[in-house]
Design a protein around this motif. Structure first.
Motif, PDB file in Angstrom:
ATOM      1  N   SER A  29      40.648  46.515  46.665  1.00  0.00           N
ATOM      2  CA  SER A  29      39.461  46.997  47.392  1.00  0.00           C
ATOM      3  C   SER A  29      38.970  48.327  46.841  1.00  0.00           C
ATOM      4  CB  SER A  29      39.775  47.143  48.880  1.00  0.00           C
ATOM      5  OG  SER A  29      40.081  45.908  49.435  1.00  0.00           O
ATOM      6  N   SER A  30      39.905  49.199  46.512  1.00  0.00           N
ATOM      7  CA  SER A  30      39.539  50.498  45.957  1.00  0.00           C
ATOM      8  C   SER A  30      38.872  50.341  44.590  1.00  0.00           C
ATOM      9  CB  SER A  30      40.784  51.373  45.844  1.00  0.00           C
ATOM     10  OG  SER A  30      40.492  52.571  45.199  1.00  0.00           O
ATOM     11  N   LEU A  31      39.420  49.470  43.769  1.00  0.00           N
ATOM     12  CA  LEU A  31      38.819  49.211  42.458  1.00  0.00           C
ATOM     13  C   LEU A  31      37.437  48.589  42.615  1.00  0.00           C
ATOM     14  CD1 LEU A  31      39.029  49.110  39.361  1.00  0.00           C
ATOM     15  CD2 LEU A  31      40.099  46.863  39.628  1.00  0.00           C
ATOM     16  N   GLU A  32      37.304  47.667  43.548  1.00  0.00           N
ATOM     17  CA  GLU A  32      36.029  46.986  43.784  1.00  0.00           C
ATOM     18  C   GLU A  32      34.918  47.979  44.113  1.00  0.00           C
ATOM     19  OE1 GLU A  32      34.337  43.288  46.475  1.00  0.00           O
ATOM     20  OE2 GLU A  32      36.066  44.414  47.189  1.00  0.00           O
ATOM     21  N   GLU A  33      35.231  49.009  44.876  1.00  0.00           N
ATOM     22  CA  GLU A  33      34.240  50.020  45.258  1.00  0.00           C
ATOM     23  C   GLU A  33      33.694  50.784  44.050  1.00  0.00           C
ATOM     24  OE1 GLU A  33      36.066  52.579  48.108  1.00  0.00           O
ATOM     25  OE2 GLU A  33      36.223  50.984  49.606  1.00  0.00           O
ATOM     26  N   ARG A  34      34.502  50.898  43.006  1.00  0.00           N
ATOM     27  CA  ARG A  34      34.098  51.669  41.828  1.00  0.00           C
ATOM     28  C   ARG A  34      33.420  50.838  40.757  1.00  0.00           C
ATOM     29  NH1 ARG A  34      38.668  54.674  39.392  1.00  0.00           N
ATOM     30  NH2 ARG A  34      39.688  52.685  39.614  1.00  0.00           N
ATOM     31  N   LEU A  35      33.484  49.514  40.867  1.00  0.00           N
ATOM     32  CA  LEU A  35      32.877  48.641  39.863  1.00  0.00           C
ATOM     33  C   LEU A  35      31.397  48.418  40.152  1.00  0.00           C
ATOM     34  CD1 LEU A  35      35.704  45.975  39.558  1.00  0.00           C
ATOM     35  CD2 LEU A  35      35.140  47.758  37.909  1.00  0.00           C
ATOM     36  N   ASN A  36      30.632  48.210  39.108  1.00  0.00           N
ATOM     37  CA  ASN A  36      29.203  47.948  39.240  1.00  0.00           C
ATOM     38  C   ASN A  36      28.993  46.543  39.812  1.00  0.00           C
ATOM     39  OD1 ASN A  36      26.486  47.476  38.927  1.00  0.00           O
ATOM     40  ND2 ASN A  36      26.399  48.178  36.814  1.00  0.00           N
TER      41      ASN A  36
ATOM     42  N   ALA B 191      26.502  44.784  39.876  1.00  0.00           N
ATOM     43  CA  ALA B 191      25.641  43.960  39.025  1.00  0.00           C
ATOM     44  C   ALA B 191      26.455  43.200  37.981  1.00  0.00           C
ATOM     45  CB  ALA B 191      24.593  44.833  38.342  1.00  0.00           C
ATOM     46  N   ASP B 192      27.679  43.649  37.745  1.00  0.00           N
ATOM     47  CA  ASP B 192      28.524  43.028  36.730  1.00  0.00           C
ATOM     48  C   ASP B 192      29.787  42.354  37.278  1.00  0.00           C
ATOM     49  OD1 ASP B 192      26.948  43.728  34.500  1.00  0.00           O
ATOM     50  OD2 ASP B 192      27.783  45.752  34.522  1.00  0.00           O
ATOM     51  N   PHE B 193      30.225  42.741  38.468  1.00  0.00           N
ATOM     52  CA  PHE B 193      31.487  42.243  39.002  1.00  0.00           C
ATOM     53  C   PHE B 193      31.313  41.692  40.415  1.00  0.00           C
ATOM     54  CE2 PHE B 193      32.597  45.345  35.821  1.00  0.00           C
ATOM     55  CZ  PHE B 193      33.673  44.762  35.164  1.00  0.00           C
ATOM     56  N   ILE B 194      31.990  40.571  40.690  1.00  0.00           N
ATOM     57  CA  ILE B 194      31.986  40.026  42.050  1.00  0.00           C
ATOM     58  C   ILE B 194      33.409  39.669  42.444  1.00  0.00           C
ATOM     59  CG2 ILE B 194      29.623  39.142  42.059  1.00  0.00           C
ATOM     60  CD1 ILE B 194      30.746  36.362  41.503  1.00  0.00           C
ATOM     61  N   ARG B 195      33.663  39.836  43.722  1.00  0.00           N
ATOM     62  CA  ARG B 195      34.957  39.444  44.264  1.00  0.00           C
ATOM     63  C   ARG B 195      34.858  37.991  44.674  1.00  0.00           C
ATOM     64  NH1 ARG B 195      38.852  43.180  47.666  1.00  0.00           N
ATOM     65  NH2 ARG B 195      40.664  41.821  47.665  1.00  0.00           N
ATOM     66  N   VAL B 196      35.818  37.186  44.233  1.00  0.00           N
ATOM     67  CA  VAL B 196      35.781  35.755  44.516  1.00  0.00           C
ATOM     68  C   VAL B 196      36.942  35.296  45.391  1.00  0.00           C
ATOM     69  CG1 VAL B 196      34.408  35.138  42.492  1.00  0.00           C
ATOM     70  CG2 VAL B 196      36.905  35.173  42.329  1.00  0.00           C
ATOM     71  N   SER B 197      37.915  36.188  45.614  1.00  0.00           N
ATOM     72  CA  SER B 197      39.037  35.875  46.507  1.00  0.00           C
ATOM     73  C   SER B 197      39.770  37.166  46.837  1.00  0.00           C
ATOM     74  CB  SER B 197      39.996  34.875  45.848  1.00  0.00           C
ATOM     75  OG  SER B 197      40.729  35.498  44.813  1.00  0.00           O
ATOM     76  N   ARG B 198      40.796  37.064  47.648  1.00  0.00           N
ATOM     77  CA  ARG B 198      41.593  38.255  47.964  1.00  0.00           C
ATOM     78  C   ARG B 198      42.280  38.804  46.724  1.00  0.00           C
ATOM     79  NH1 ARG B 198      45.865  37.075  52.134  1.00  0.00           N
ATOM     80  NH2 ARG B 198      46.305  39.261  51.725  1.00  0.00           N
ATOM     81  N   SER B 199      42.459  37.968  45.729  1.00  0.00           N
ATOM     82  CA  SER B 199      43.242  38.337  44.550  1.00  0.00           C
ATOM     83  C   SER B 199      42.440  38.577  43.277  1.00  0.00           C
ATOM     84  CB  SER B 199      44.261  37.238  44.251  1.00  0.00           C
ATOM     85  OG  SER B 199      45.092  37.015  45.355  1.00  0.00           O
ATOM     86  N   TYR B 200      41.156  38.215  43.274  1.00  0.00           N
ATOM     87  CA  TYR B 200      40.388  38.267  42.024  1.00  0.00           C
ATOM     88  C   TYR B 200      39.023  38.910  42.177  1.00  0.00           C
ATOM     89  CZ  TYR B 200      43.668  34.980  39.916  1.00  0.00           C
ATOM     90  OH  TYR B 200      44.789  34.383  39.420  1.00  0.00           O
TER      91      TYR B 200
END
Length: 83
Positions: A19-26, A28-37
């Protein structure tokens, strides 16, 4: 809270929550597709429908990742932006 970050050249293990990494990613380029990916949308080769409204995301590397129902809205936003 260890995650493995895969790049084209190397894999890295880092101590951080996804979750912390997800907040820092753009987004427009990254999407979360599951709890693990979280995936880079630029490496999506194909999407396959799966059971119960889930999808299988086929990456250019050949890896297959399941997009779970909880995160399918993220994938729908990605598909809408393709048009």
């Amino acid at each position: 809270n260890y995650i493995t970050l895969h790049t084209a050249a190397k894999s890295y293990t880092i101590y951080e929550s996804l979750s912390s990494l997800e907040e820092r990613l753009n987004p427009a380029d990254f999407i979360r597709v599951s709890r693990s990916y979280i995936i880079n949308i630029n490496f999506i080769a194909e999407l396959e429908t799966y059971f119960n409204g889930e999808y299988i995301v086929l990456l250019q590397t050949g890896e297959r990742i399941k997009c779970t129902r909880s995160y399918r809205e993220n994938l729908k936003v990605f598909l809408t932006n393709l048009k």
